[in-house]
Design a protein around this motif. Structure first.
Motif, PDB file in Angstrom:
ATOM      1  N   GLU A 279      63.693  26.393  70.751  1.00 45.70           N
ATOM      2  CA  GLU A 279      63.046  27.373  71.620  1.00 45.70           C
ATOM      3  C   GLU A 279      61.587  27.018  71.878  1.00 45.70           C
ATOM      4  OE1 GLU A 279      61.968  32.142  71.459  1.00 45.70           O
ATOM      5  OE2 GLU A 279      63.607  31.358  70.237  1.00 45.70           O
ATOM      6  N   THR A 280      60.868  26.592  70.845  1.00 50.16           N
ATOM      7  CA  THR A 280      59.448  26.257  70.990  1.00 50.16           C
ATOM      8  C   THR A 280      59.260  25.061  71.919  1.00 50.16           C
ATOM      9  OG1 THR A 280      59.051  27.099  68.752  1.00 50.16           O
ATOM     10  CG2 THR A 280      57.334  25.730  69.724  1.00 50.16           C
ATOM     11  N   LEU A 281      60.078  24.041  71.751  1.00 49.73           N
ATOM     12  CA  LEU A 281      60.008  22.864  72.631  1.00 49.73           C
ATOM     13  C   LEU A 281      60.325  23.239  74.072  1.00 49.73           C
ATOM     14  CD1 LEU A 281      61.689  20.266  70.268  1.00 49.73           C
ATOM     15  CD2 LEU A 281      59.387  20.047  71.214  1.00 49.73           C
ATOM     16  N   GLU A 282      61.346  24.071  74.270  1.00 46.87           N
ATOM     17  CA  GLU A 282      61.723  24.482  75.626  1.00 46.87           C
ATOM     18  C   GLU A 282      60.611  25.274  76.297  1.00 46.87           C
ATOM     19  OE1 GLU A 282      65.385  26.584  75.157  1.00 46.87           O
ATOM     20  OE2 GLU A 282      66.612  24.748  75.121  1.00 46.87           O
ATOM     21  N   LEU A 283      59.958  26.156  75.545  1.00 54.44           N
ATOM     22  CA  LEU A 283      58.855  26.941  76.107  1.00 54.44           C
ATOM     23  C   LEU A 283      57.697  26.050  76.543  1.00 54.44           C
ATOM     24  CD1 LEU A 283      58.766  29.952  73.623  1.00 54.44           C
ATOM     25  CD2 LEU A 283      59.279  30.071  76.066  1.00 54.44           C
ATOM     26  N   ALA A 284      57.542  24.919  75.867  1.00 56.51           N
ATOM     27  CA  ALA A 284      56.484  23.965  76.208  1.00 56.51           C
ATOM     28  C   ALA A 284      56.920  22.991  77.303  1.00 56.51           C
ATOM     29  CB  ALA A 284      56.063  23.189  74.970  1.00 56.51           C
ATOM     30  N   GLY A 285      58.171  23.120  77.750  1.00 60.30           N
ATOM     31  CA  GLY A 285      58.674  22.207  78.771  1.00 60.30           C
ATOM     32  C   GLY A 285      58.939  20.817  78.247  1.00 60.30           C
ATOM     33  N   LEU A 286      59.255  20.720  76.942  1.00 63.10           N
ATOM     34  CA  LEU A 286      59.485  19.431  76.302  1.00 63.10           C
ATOM     35  C   LEU A 286      60.873  19.416  75.659  1.00 63.10           C
ATOM     36  CD1 LEU A 286      55.982  19.145  74.604  1.00 63.10           C
ATOM     37  CD2 LEU A 286      56.760  17.818  76.572  1.00 63.10           C
ATOM     38  N   THR A 287      61.310  18.234  75.242  1.00 61.87           N
ATOM     39  CA  THR A 287      62.597  18.085  74.585  1.00 61.87           C
ATOM     40  C   THR A 287      62.411  17.441  73.218  1.00 61.87           C
ATOM     41  OG1 THR A 287      63.025  15.864  75.472  1.00 61.87           O
ATOM     42  CG2 THR A 287      63.689  17.753  76.839  1.00 61.87           C
ATOM     43  N   GLN A 288      63.483  17.383  72.468  1.00 63.18           N
ATOM     44  CA  GLN A 288      63.442  16.789  71.140  1.00 63.18           C
ATOM     45  C   GLN A 288      62.982  15.335  71.168  1.00 63.18           C
ATOM     46  OE1 GLN A 288      67.366  17.336  69.528  1.00 63.18           O
ATOM     47  NE2 GLN A 288      67.274  19.560  69.663  1.00 63.18           N
ATOM     48  N   SER A 289      63.276  14.641  72.260  1.00 65.17           N
ATOM     49  CA  SER A 289      62.923  13.220  72.364  1.00 65.17           C
ATOM     50  C   SER A 289      61.420  12.997  72.435  1.00 65.17           C
ATOM     51  CB  SER A 289      63.589  12.595  73.588  1.00 65.17           C
ATOM     52  OG  SER A 289      63.119  13.206  74.785  1.00 65.17           O
ATOM     53  N   HIS A 290      60.652  14.050  72.800  1.00 65.47           N
ATOM     54  CA  HIS A 290      59.202  13.925  72.886  1.00 65.47           C
ATOM     55  C   HIS A 290      58.523  14.027  71.517  1.00 65.47           C
ATOM     56  CE1 HIS A 290      60.039  15.294  77.115  1.00 65.47           C
ATOM     57  NE2 HIS A 290      59.178  14.332  77.343  1.00 65.47           N
ATOM     58  N   LEU A 291      59.240  14.558  70.533  1.00 66.21           N
ATOM     59  CA  LEU A 291      58.639  14.892  69.248  1.00 66.21           C
ATOM     60  C   LEU A 291      58.480  13.662  68.359  1.00 66.21           C
ATOM     61  CD1 LEU A 291      57.718  17.515  67.771  1.00 66.21           C
ATOM     62  CD2 LEU A 291      60.006  17.598  66.742  1.00 66.21           C
ATOM     63  N   GLN A 292      57.262  13.494  67.798  1.00 68.21           N
ATOM     64  CA  GLN A 292      57.023  12.385  66.869  1.00 68.21           C
ATOM     65  C   GLN A 292      57.130  12.793  65.399  1.00 68.21           C
ATOM     66  OE1 GLN A 292      54.681  12.173  69.763  1.00 68.21           O
ATOM     67  NE2 GLN A 292      56.239  10.738  70.467  1.00 68.21           N
ATOM     68  N   TRP A 293      56.682  14.023  65.084  1.00 64.81           N
ATOM     69  CA  TRP A 293      56.609  14.425  63.683  1.00 64.81           C
ATOM     70  C   TRP A 293      57.021  15.878  63.489  1.00 64.81           C
ATOM     71  CZ3 TRP A 293      55.790  11.109  59.759  1.00 64.81           C
ATOM     72  CH2 TRP A 293      55.189   9.876  60.052  1.00 64.81           C
ATOM     73  N   LEU A 294      57.650  16.132  62.346  1.00 60.94           N
ATOM     74  CA  LEU A 294      57.935  17.489  61.888  1.00 60.94           C
ATOM     75  C   LEU A 294      57.188  17.702  60.580  1.00 60.94           C
ATOM     76  CD1 LEU A 294      59.589  20.180  61.923  1.00 60.94           C
ATOM     77  CD2 LEU A 294      61.368  18.946  60.632  1.00 60.94           C
ATOM     78  N   VAL A 295      56.393  18.775  60.524  1.00 63.31           N
ATOM     79  CA  VAL A 295      55.707  19.164  59.281  1.00 63.31           C
ATOM     80  C   VAL A 295      56.233  20.547  58.920  1.00 63.31           C
ATOM     81  CG1 VAL A 295      53.508  19.494  58.094  1.00 63.31           C
ATOM     82  CG2 VAL A 295      53.666  17.852  59.981  1.00 63.31           C
ATOM     83  N   PRO A 296      57.290  20.600  58.118  1.00 60.52           N
ATOM     84  CA  PRO A 296      57.927  21.880  57.808  1.00 60.52           C
ATOM     85  C   PRO A 296      57.358  22.543  56.571  1.00 60.52           C
ATOM     86  CG  PRO A 296      59.245  20.113  56.909  1.00 60.52           C
ATOM     87  CD  PRO A 296      58.022  19.465  57.538  1.00 60.52           C
ATOM     88  N   HIS A 297      57.651  23.831  56.435  1.00 64.24           N
ATOM     89  CA  HIS A 297      57.387  24.523  55.184  1.00 64.24           C
ATOM     90  C   HIS A 297      58.182  23.832  54.085  1.00 64.24           C
ATOM     91  CE1 HIS A 297      57.147  27.418  52.050  1.00 64.24           C
ATOM     92  NE2 HIS A 297      58.346  27.928  52.240  1.00 64.24           N
ATOM     93  N   GLN A 298      57.519  23.583  52.962  1.00 65.20           N
ATOM     94  CA  GLN A 298      58.121  22.804  51.879  1.00 65.20           C
ATOM     95  C   GLN A 298      58.790  23.733  50.861  1.00 65.20           C
ATOM     96  OE1 GLN A 298      57.776  19.230  52.027  1.00 65.20           O
ATOM     97  NE2 GLN A 298      56.955  19.717  54.057  1.00 65.20           N
ATOM     98  N   ALA A 299      59.976  24.202  51.205  1.00 66.26           N
ATOM     99  CA  ALA A 299      60.696  25.108  50.314  1.00 66.26           C
ATOM    100  C   ALA A 299      61.869  24.432  49.633  1.00 66.26           C
ATOM    101  CB  ALA A 299      61.190  26.328  51.088  1.00 66.26           C
ATOM    102  N   ASN A 300      62.591  23.621  50.393  1.00 72.31           N
ATOM    103  CA  ASN A 300      63.845  23.073  49.897  1.00 72.31           C
ATOM    104  C   ASN A 300      64.184  21.845  50.733  1.00 72.31           C
ATOM    105  OD1 ASN A 300      66.840  22.728  49.956  1.00 72.31           O
ATOM    106  ND2 ASN A 300      66.783  24.443  48.515  1.00 72.31           N
ATOM    107  N   ILE A 301      64.467  20.722  50.090  1.00 70.23           N
ATOM    108  CA  ILE A 301      64.714  19.487  50.828  1.00 70.23           C
ATOM    109  C   ILE A 301      65.947  19.599  51.712  1.00 70.23           C
ATOM    110  CG2 ILE A 301      66.085  18.424  48.994  1.00 70.23           C
ATOM    111  CD1 ILE A 301      63.581  16.674  51.377  1.00 70.23           C
ATOM    112  N   ARG A 302      66.922  20.407  51.314  1.00 67.18           N
ATOM    113  CA  ARG A 302      68.134  20.535  52.132  1.00 67.18           C
ATOM    114  C   ARG A 302      67.853  21.293  53.424  1.00 67.18           C
ATOM    115  NH1 ARG A 302      72.716  23.150  48.991  1.00 67.18           N
ATOM    116  NH2 ARG A 302      71.055  24.441  48.149  1.00 67.18           N
ATOM    117  N   ILE A 303      66.976  22.289  53.381  1.00 63.11           N
ATOM    118  CA  ILE A 303      66.580  22.987  54.607  1.00 63.11           C
ATOM    119  C   ILE A 303      65.798  22.039  55.511  1.00 63.11           C
ATOM    120  CG2 ILE A 303      65.204  24.877  55.564  1.00 63.11           C
ATOM    121  CD1 ILE A 303      65.793  26.466  53.025  1.00 63.11           C
ATOM    122  N   ILE A 304      64.904  21.265  54.914  1.00 62.88           N
ATOM    123  CA  ILE A 304      64.104  20.304  55.675  1.00 62.88           C
ATOM    124  C   ILE A 304      65.006  19.273  56.349  1.00 62.88           C
ATOM    125  CG2 ILE A 304      62.385  18.456  55.473  1.00 62.88           C
ATOM    126  CD1 ILE A 304      61.117  20.100  53.173  1.00 62.88           C
TER     127      ILE A 304
END
Length: 318
Positions: free
Chosen positions: A227-252
């Protein structure tokens, strides 16, 4: 006008608590903890270290790396669920300890989504002209709200603080923010105790329905990323990095798979830090920045989810 991150900083307490140490205190083992969470160790604040102490150390590091004078800061937001005291706010305490005064300073409580909530709030202040230079901090001492006999929760969390300096800019830094909450799920991750007439009423420690939290987080973060990428007019292919909340490696790993990102493009610190709640994303961001992982112009997605339920994302250019 936009807002851009121009400096990051972090602070971790000196005491390291490994899974092996926890094995001697509660019925668990290193293999189980690593397999289920990815956590190998966490930092625990010293007896006399407060949330504001951690926050100040991270803030000073961010200020130094940004190259600004502290007097340029005109907005301070601290994301925390473990404030020093009921009031004044930890932000006001941090402001005083930094020797600053006269501008807005307040806490924001959205648990593990706190930092993205705070960053999105600061971004709105800067875009609207309400501030020019913001100090945004995520800081926690979760070790003090844990039941160290509850093996389902005490192995998961740690203490720490991370900070960023956010400054107004004509060039895009933060591109899109998206925040959500659903109070119907408030009881599956909660610390329900409170003080009344000088006494603790209710359960004073963190309680979590682990499987329910896991299921909710996996779907919510995947949907929010798209949803966030779509609102910005971008797609998954544009993304270089994910910095997620560090709760659980399986969620990440689940979120990365949904985005089509190789794990080499995901910042992971959960093995060293555990879940530091609102501090986890800025700690991970500073760790990656210090290692030189980001290049100018990289598209980075920050995502966090926490009790409430609250969850949110910030999409930005480095």
């Amino acid at each position: 006008m936009y807002s851009r991150i121009i400096g990051t900083g972090s602070y971790l307490p000196a005491r390291v608590v490994t899974n092996a140490e926890l094995e001697s205190k509660v019925r668990t083992n290193d293999q189980w903890i690593v397999a289920r969470t990815g956590i190998r160790e966490r930092r625990i604040a010293g007896d006399h270290e407060t949330t504001s102490d951690l926050a100040v150390a991270a803030a000073k590091a961010a200020i130094a790396k940004s190259g600004i004078a502290p007097e340029e800061i005109d907005l301070l937001i601290v994301a925390t669920s473990t404030p020093d005291v009921i009031f004044p706010s930890t932000a006001c305490i941090v402001q005083d300890k930094l020797g600053l005064h006269g501008f807005p300073a307040f806490d924001l409580q959205a648990v593990c989504a706190g930092f993205v909530y705070a960053l999105a709030t600061a971004d709105q202040f800067l875009r609207a002209g309400g501030a020019k230079c913001a100090l945004v901090i995520g800081a926690e001492v979760f070790s003090r709200i844990l039941d160290w006999q509850d093996r389902s929760t005490c192995v998961l969390f740690g203490d720490g603080a991370g900070a960023v300096i956010l400054k107004r800019s004509p060039e895009p830094g933060i591109i899109q923010t998206r925040l959500k909450a659903d109070g119907r799920y408030r009881n599956i991750l909660t610390t329900p105790g409170y003080i009344s007439n000088g006494q603790i009423v209710g359960h004073p420690f963190l309680k979590m329905e682990g499987s329910a939290v896991f299921k909710f987080a996996v779907k919510a973060l995947a949907d929010l990323a798209t949803e966030t990428l779509e609102l910005a007019g971008l797609t998954q292919s544009h993304l270089q990095w994910l910095v997620p909340h560090q709760a659980n490696i399986r969620i990440i790993e689940s979120t990365a798979k949904h985005l089509g990102l190789d794990m080499e493009r995901v910042v992971v610190t959960v093995d060293k830090h555990g879940n530091t709640s609102a501090a986890s994303i800025p700690l991970a961001l500073d760790s990656a920045a210090e290692q030189g992982k980001f290049s100018s112009g990289d598209l980075i997605l920050l995502e966090g989810i926490g009790g409430g339920f609250t969850w949110g994302a910030v999409l930005l250019r480095w």
